[in-house]
Enzyme design. Structure first.
Site, PDB file in Angstrom:
ATOM      1  N   CYS A 132      -2.430 -40.786  -8.122  1.00 25.01           N
ATOM      2  CA  CYS A 132      -2.299 -39.897  -9.277  1.00 25.01           C
ATOM      3  C   CYS A 132      -2.407 -38.435  -8.857  1.00 25.01           C
ATOM      4  O   CYS A 132      -1.765 -37.577  -9.440  1.00 25.01           O
ATOM      5  CB  CYS A 132      -3.343 -40.241 -10.329  1.00 25.01           C
ATOM      6  SG  CYS A 132      -4.985 -40.414  -9.651  1.00 25.01           S
TER       7      CYS A 132
ATOM      8  N   GLY B 231      -4.776 -45.429 -15.070  1.00 25.18           N
ATOM      9  CA  GLY B 231      -3.445 -46.039 -15.090  1.00 25.18           C
ATOM     10  C   GLY B 231      -2.440 -45.125 -15.747  1.00 25.18           C
ATOM     11  O   GLY B 231      -2.579 -43.895 -15.715  1.00 25.18           O
ATOM     12  N   SER B 232      -1.444 -45.733 -16.356  1.00 19.98           N
ATOM     13  CA  SER B 232      -0.347 -44.949 -16.942  1.00 19.98           C
ATOM     14  C   SER B 232      -0.749 -44.389 -18.314  1.00 19.98           C
ATOM     15  O   SER B 232      -1.685 -44.868 -18.946  1.00 19.98           O
ATOM     16  CB  SER B 232       0.876 -45.852 -17.106  1.00 19.98           C
ATOM     17  OG  SER B 232       0.556 -46.910 -17.994  1.00 19.98           O
TER      18      SER B 232
ATOM     19  N   GLU C  51       6.263 -38.342 -13.955  1.00 18.06           N
ATOM     20  CA  GLU C  51       5.505 -38.629 -12.733  1.00 18.06           C
ATOM     21  C   GLU C  51       6.382 -39.503 -11.835  1.00 18.06           C
ATOM     22  O   GLU C  51       6.913 -40.527 -12.282  1.00 18.06           O
ATOM     23  CB  GLU C  51       4.219 -39.380 -13.086  1.00 18.06           C
ATOM     24  CG  GLU C  51       3.444 -39.784 -11.852  1.00 18.06           C
ATOM     25  CD  GLU C  51       2.064 -40.356 -12.155  1.00 18.06           C
ATOM     26  OE1 GLU C  51       1.950 -41.191 -13.060  1.00 18.06           O
ATOM     27  OE2 GLU C  51       1.112 -39.949 -11.468  1.00 18.06           O
TER      28      GLU C  51
ATOM     29  N   GLU D   1      -8.176 -41.725 -17.021  1.00 20.08           N
ATOM     30  CA  GLU D   1      -7.706 -41.046 -15.811  1.00 20.08           C
ATOM     31  C   GLU D   1      -6.270 -41.504 -15.627  1.00 20.08           C
ATOM     32  O   GLU D   1      -6.029 -42.630 -15.202  1.00 20.08           O
ATOM     33  CB  GLU D   1      -8.622 -41.448 -14.654  1.00 20.08           C
ATOM     34  CG  GLU D   1      -8.621 -40.444 -13.542  1.00 20.08           C
ATOM     35  CD  GLU D   1      -7.464 -40.675 -12.604  1.00 20.08           C
ATOM     36  OE1 GLU D   1      -6.384 -40.075 -12.879  1.00 20.08           O
ATOM     37  OE2 GLU D   1      -7.607 -41.424 -11.656  1.00 20.08           O
ATOM     38  N   LEU D   2      -5.327 -40.643 -16.029  1.00 17.84           N
ATOM     39  CA  LEU D   2      -3.930 -41.081 -16.096  1.00 17.84           C
ATOM     40  C   LEU D   2      -3.097 -40.433 -14.987  1.00 17.84           C
ATOM     41  O   LEU D   2      -3.626 -40.079 -13.950  1.00 17.84           O
ATOM     42  CB  LEU D   2      -3.386 -40.796 -17.496  1.00 17.84           C
ATOM     43  CG  LEU D   2      -4.300 -41.316 -18.635  1.00 17.84           C
ATOM     44  CD1 LEU D   2      -3.752 -40.933 -19.994  1.00 17.84           C
ATOM     45  CD2 LEU D   2      -4.518 -42.823 -18.542  1.00 17.84           C
TER      46      LEU D   2
ATOM     47  N   LYS E 285     -11.506 -55.446 -15.709  1.00 17.66           N
ATOM     48  CA  LYS E 285     -10.190 -56.070 -15.898  1.00 17.66           C
ATOM     49  C   LYS E 285      -9.293 -55.309 -14.918  1.00 17.66           C
ATOM     50  O   LYS E 285      -8.892 -54.169 -15.153  1.00 17.66           O
ATOM     51  CB  LYS E 285      -9.697 -55.885 -17.349  1.00 17.66           C
ATOM     52  CG  LYS E 285      -8.305 -56.462 -17.585  1.00 17.66           C
ATOM     53  CD  LYS E 285      -7.250 -55.394 -17.356  1.00 17.66           C
ATOM     54  CE  LYS E 285      -5.837 -55.894 -17.478  1.00 17.66           C
ATOM     55  NZ  LYS E 285      -5.328 -56.574 -16.293  1.00 17.66           N
ATOM     56  N   HIS E 286      -9.051 -55.940 -13.791  1.00 16.10           N
ATOM     57  CA  HIS E 286      -8.276 -55.247 -12.764  1.00 16.10           C
ATOM     58  C   HIS E 286      -6.780 -55.437 -13.044  1.00 16.10           C
ATOM     59  O   HIS E 286      -6.385 -56.283 -13.859  1.00 16.10           O
ATOM     60  CB  HIS E 286      -8.646 -55.794 -11.383  1.00 16.10           C
ATOM     61  CG  HIS E 286      -8.672 -54.730 -10.326  1.00 16.10           C
ATOM     62  ND1 HIS E 286      -7.786 -53.671 -10.310  1.00 16.10           N
ATOM     63  CD2 HIS E 286      -9.474 -54.541  -9.236  1.00 16.10           C
ATOM     64  CE1 HIS E 286      -8.054 -52.897  -9.283  1.00 16.10           C
ATOM     65  NE2 HIS E 286      -9.071 -53.385  -8.608  1.00 16.10           N
TER      66      HIS E 286
ATOM     67  N   TRP F 223      -3.903 -50.811  -9.467  1.00 14.18           N
ATOM     68  CA  TRP F 223      -3.720 -51.449  -8.169  1.00 14.18           C
ATOM     69  C   TRP F 223      -3.636 -50.468  -7.014  1.00 14.18           C
ATOM     70  O   TRP F 223      -3.646 -50.865  -5.862  1.00 14.18           O
ATOM     71  CB  TRP F 223      -2.405 -52.245  -8.220  1.00 14.18           C
ATOM     72  CG  TRP F 223      -1.332 -51.448  -8.904  1.00 14.18           C
ATOM     73  CD1 TRP F 223      -0.983 -51.528 -10.230  1.00 14.18           C
ATOM     74  CD2 TRP F 223      -0.530 -50.390  -8.354  1.00 14.18           C
ATOM     75  NE1 TRP F 223      -0.009 -50.597 -10.540  1.00 14.18           N
ATOM     76  CE2 TRP F 223       0.272 -49.883  -9.393  1.00 14.18           C
ATOM     77  CE3 TRP F 223      -0.419 -49.818  -7.092  1.00 14.18           C
ATOM     78  CZ2 TRP F 223       1.174 -48.829  -9.220  1.00 14.18           C
ATOM     79  CZ3 TRP F 223       0.473 -48.766  -6.900  1.00 14.18           C
ATOM     80  CH2 TRP F 223       1.261 -48.287  -7.967  1.00 14.18           C
TER      81      TRP F 223
HETATM   82  P1  NDP Z   1      -0.410 -49.616 -15.865  1.00 15.22           P
HETATM   83  O1  NDP Z   1      -0.953 -48.405 -16.504  1.00 15.22           O
HETATM   84  O2  NDP Z   1       0.435 -50.518 -16.682  1.00 15.22           O
HETATM   85  O3  NDP Z   1      -1.629 -50.493 -15.251  1.00 15.22           O
HETATM   86  C1  NDP Z   1      -2.930 -49.992 -15.013  1.00 15.22           C
HETATM   87  C2  NDP Z   1      -3.969 -50.909 -15.636  1.00 15.22           C
HETATM   88  O4  NDP Z   1      -3.861 -50.854 -17.063  1.00 15.22           O
HETATM   89  C3  NDP Z   1      -3.774 -52.387 -15.267  1.00 15.22           C
HETATM   90  O5  NDP Z   1      -5.024 -53.009 -15.184  1.00 15.22           O
HETATM   91  C4  NDP Z   1      -2.980 -52.920 -16.450  1.00 15.22           C
HETATM   92  O6  NDP Z   1      -3.111 -54.317 -16.613  1.00 15.22           O
HETATM   93  C5  NDP Z   1      -3.638 -52.181 -17.591  1.00 15.22           C
HETATM   94  N1  NDP Z   1      -2.816 -52.056 -18.784  1.00 15.22           N
HETATM   95  C6  NDP Z   1      -1.498 -51.806 -18.871  1.00 15.22           C
HETATM   96  N2  NDP Z   1      -1.106 -51.740 -20.161  1.00 15.22           N
HETATM   97  C7  NDP Z   1      -2.204 -51.966 -20.914  1.00 15.22           C
HETATM   98  C8  NDP Z   1      -2.444 -52.042 -22.305  1.00 15.22           C
HETATM   99  N3  NDP Z   1      -1.469 -51.848 -23.187  1.00 15.22           N
HETATM  100  N4  NDP Z   1      -3.696 -52.300 -22.717  1.00 15.22           N
HETATM  101  C9  NDP Z   1      -4.696 -52.484 -21.826  1.00 15.22           C
HETATM  102  N5  NDP Z   1      -4.533 -52.426 -20.505  1.00 15.22           N
HETATM  103  C10 NDP Z   1      -3.307 -52.153 -20.031  1.00 15.22           C
HETATM  104  O7  NDP Z   1       0.367 -49.183 -14.558  1.00 15.22           O
HETATM  105  P2  NDP Z   1       1.593 -49.894 -13.827  1.00 15.22           P
HETATM  106  O8  NDP Z   1       1.057 -50.836 -12.838  1.00 15.22           O
HETATM  107  O9  NDP Z   1       2.610 -50.476 -14.742  1.00 15.22           O
HETATM  108  O10 NDP Z   1       2.237 -48.618 -13.147  1.00 15.22           O
HETATM  109  C11 NDP Z   1       3.138 -47.833 -13.928  1.00 15.22           C
HETATM  110  C12 NDP Z   1       2.902 -46.378 -13.739  1.00 15.22           C
HETATM  111  O11 NDP Z   1       1.582 -46.005 -14.135  1.00 15.22           O
HETATM  112  C13 NDP Z   1       2.989 -45.877 -12.312  1.00 15.22           C
HETATM  113  O12 NDP Z   1       4.300 -45.731 -11.901  1.00 15.22           O
HETATM  114  C14 NDP Z   1       2.214 -44.586 -12.417  1.00 15.22           C
HETATM  115  O13 NDP Z   1       3.034 -43.582 -12.959  1.00 15.22           O
HETATM  116  C15 NDP Z   1       1.102 -44.916 -13.401  1.00 15.22           C
HETATM  117  N6  NDP Z   1      -0.149 -45.278 -12.719  1.00 15.22           N
HETATM  118  C16 NDP Z   1      -1.080 -44.317 -12.526  1.00 15.22           C
HETATM  119  C17 NDP Z   1      -2.224 -44.603 -11.824  1.00 15.22           C
HETATM  120  C18 NDP Z   1      -3.258 -43.562 -11.588  1.00 15.22           C
HETATM  121  O14 NDP Z   1      -3.961 -43.628 -10.585  1.00 15.22           O
HETATM  122  N7  NDP Z   1      -3.426 -42.637 -12.504  1.00 15.22           N
HETATM  123  C19 NDP Z   1      -2.467 -45.921 -11.253  1.00 15.22           C
HETATM  124  C20 NDP Z   1      -1.447 -46.885 -11.544  1.00 15.22           C
HETATM  125  C21 NDP Z   1      -0.334 -46.547 -12.245  1.00 15.22           C
HETATM  126  P3  NDP Z   1      -1.920 -55.298 -16.119  1.00 15.22           P
HETATM  127  O15 NDP Z   1      -1.815 -55.095 -14.642  1.00 15.22           O
HETATM  128  O16 NDP Z   1      -2.419 -56.634 -16.495  1.00 15.22           O
HETATM  129  O17 NDP Z   1      -0.697 -54.864 -16.853  1.00 15.22           O
END
Ligand code: NDP
Length: 454
Positions: A262, A206-207, A359, A228-229, A154-155, A130
């Site tokens: 990130c 994401g995370s 982080e 890309e975490l 899948k956003h 997001w």
């Molecule tokens: P998430 O990693 O949970 O979300 C990112 C994406 O991954 C979303 O589309 C989410 O879907 C999806 N997702 C989450 N868990 C799974 C899974 N087990 N299997 C498949 N898809 C999954 O991030 P959060 O929004 O919870 O943020 C938490 C932390 O993640 C932040 O505080 C930050 O540290 C890190 N983050 C890093 C980012 C970056 O740019 N590298 C971007 C965003 C977060 P859904 O929304 O449906 O859960």
């Protein structure tokens, strides 16, 4: 399950959507498979024209798309407009450079003629976050669509309106059915998708938690992933740095997108000689920031993207203070209905505090003292992450030499770490693997096929 669009400025629900059913998902997979059969045959020039048209669609409706982002995740309209402009530029970059990036690469062999032919793999599943809800998707979609792959998005569940807008952009630009689809689903439903034979590869931003789970699943089905975490990137200030410039960029690097990036600088490693001076300059600039309604152009920043993220950050700050970090400024959440957080600086961070080892995905800077250059490099590398650091020094040779020693996917000297379509982007260690952007980003999901003719 319903997917909600919530405005973090006041935590009010704006809209609700039904999650896609299994039948919807099956239909999307079939459309994607069919779309790929057609799209891979479309000549490159035609793909380029469509990608140029997508850039135009975004620019023509820039205010609308920017507003959607501000509403769903709280970034200021100013930042949101810049994000749409960057997305349009990325589409144009790949529309212009795809031909060169996809050109056969001739190999030096002893007999006959050998070359690499770059061929698309098929439907790629993109699981996206997001924080830069347009940019993260476009930087995947532009190179991949130009290369002949098709995308299923899948956003993040918190940005459903943006997810639908992205699908609409490609449709309005004239891309054929099945080239780019958006599925409104929670993360649990990705398991079946990843396993499905139609999906040939998966990219996730994401995370770590999400990355590890997706990569494990994809690995089970032998599908390539790009991850890309997160990051906890160092911003190293040497004693010969231009301190005003360093402090000014420290604020920009830490506070971009309300600190939810990130590659935002997170650990400020400052040489002892200039430590106090740097903190003073950094503090006055952080305290001058105006935080408020993200729709107001006078504001520097709005709320964080979600209430739970702001609460999680507060916990990390409080734990860090308990471990011995000192509070320079901020450290709390203002009284309001929204997901607000006061810009914060923590100093003297011990290595076992969350502010050093985790982080911090929000407006909190961690300042760490280094007695000399060697210790600064050691501290920079004392992290499980390695995404994009920066070094600040008037001596460019010295800056470059230190950049080479920092364990990271990228290091910038006297420049804020930022993504650019022309340069590769990605991390090492727990920041993930694979590269996005530039020609490397385009080659990740291609069959790099060897052809040898004798
Ligand atoms: P998430 O990693 O949970 O979300 C990112 C994406 O991954 C979303 O589309 C989410 O879907 C999806 N997702 C989450 N868990 C799974 C899974 N087990 N299997 C498949 N898809 C999954 O991030 P959060 O929004 O919870 O943020 C938490 C932390 O993640 C932040 O505080 C930050 O540290 C890190 N983050 C890093 C980012 C970056 O740019 N590298 C971007 C965003 C977060 P859904 O929304 O449906 O859960």
């Amino acid at each position: 399950m319903s997917i909600q669009s919530v405005n973090p400025f006041n935590n009010e629900i704006i809209r609700q959507f039904h999650e896609a059913t299994d039948t919807d998902i099956q239909a999307a997979l079939e459309a994607s498979e069919e779309g790929f059969r057609h799209w891979k045959q479309v000549p490159l020039q035609e793909r380029s024209s469509l990608m140029m048209a997508a850039a135009q669609v975004m620019e023509d409706d820039l205010e609308h798309y920017a507003h959607l982002m501000t509403l769903e995740m709280g970034k200021t309209l100013r930042e949101a407009r810049a994000e749409i402009e960057k997305c349009a530029a990325c589409c144009r970059y790949y529309a212009t450079h795809a031909e060169a990036f996809l050109k056969d690469k001739v190999l030096d062999v002893s007999q006959g003629k050998a070359f690499i032919s770059y061929e698309p793999l098929g439907p790629v599943l993109a699981i996206m976050p997001w924080n830069f809800p347009f940019w993260q998707v476009i930087r995947f979609a532009a190179p991949n669509l130009m290369a002949g792959n098709v995308g299923i998005l899948k956003h993040a569940s918190s940005v459903p309106q943006v997810a639908l807008a992205l699908e609409e952009i490609f449709r309005k630009a004239g891309f054929p059915d099945g080239a780019f689809l958006s599925l409104l689903i929670g993360n649990k439903k990705t398991e079946k998708l990843i396993a499905h034979p139609t999906i040939r590869a998966v990219t996730l931003t994401g995370s770590e938690r999400a990355g590890s789970s997706v990569a494990a699943r994809a690995g089970k089905y032998i599908k390539k992933t790009v991850l890309e975490l997160g990051g906890s990137d160092p911003f190293v200030v040497l004693e010969d740095a231009d301190l005003d410039k360093a402090a000014e960029w420290a604020v920009k690097s830490r506070m971009i997108n309300m600190g939810q990036s990130c590659i935002a600088a997170k650990r400020f490693i400052v040489l002892d000689k200039v430590y106090d001076d740097f903190i003073n300059r950094f503090r006055s600039r952080m305290e001058a920031l105006k935080i408020g309604d993200p729709q107001d152009d006078d504001m520097d920043h709005g709320p964080m993207a979600r209430e739970d993220l702001a609460e999680g950050l507060l916990e990390q700050v409080q734990k860090s203070l308990k471990k011995g970090a000192t509070l320079v400024t901020g450290g709390d959440r203002p009284n309001s209905n929204g997901a607000f957080f006061t810009p914060t600086i923590l100093a003297d961070i011990p290595k076992n505090a969350p502010a050093f080892k985790e982080e911090l995905f929000g407006p909190v800077a961690s300042v760490i003292r280094a007695m000399d250059e060697a210790e600064a490099i050691d501290l920079a590398n004392s992290s499980v992450y390695g995404l994009g650091g920066s070094v600040w020094s008037r001596d460019l040779e010295r800056g470059q030499a230190i950049a080479r020693q920092i364990q990271s996917g990228a290091v910038y000297v006297n420049k804020m770490m930022a993504s650019d379509p022309a340069v590769p982007f990605g991390g090492i260690k727990l920041s993930g693997y694979g590269r996005e952007l530039s020609y490397l980003g385009m080659h990740e999901f291609l069959n790099q096929k060897t052809i040898w003719v004798q």
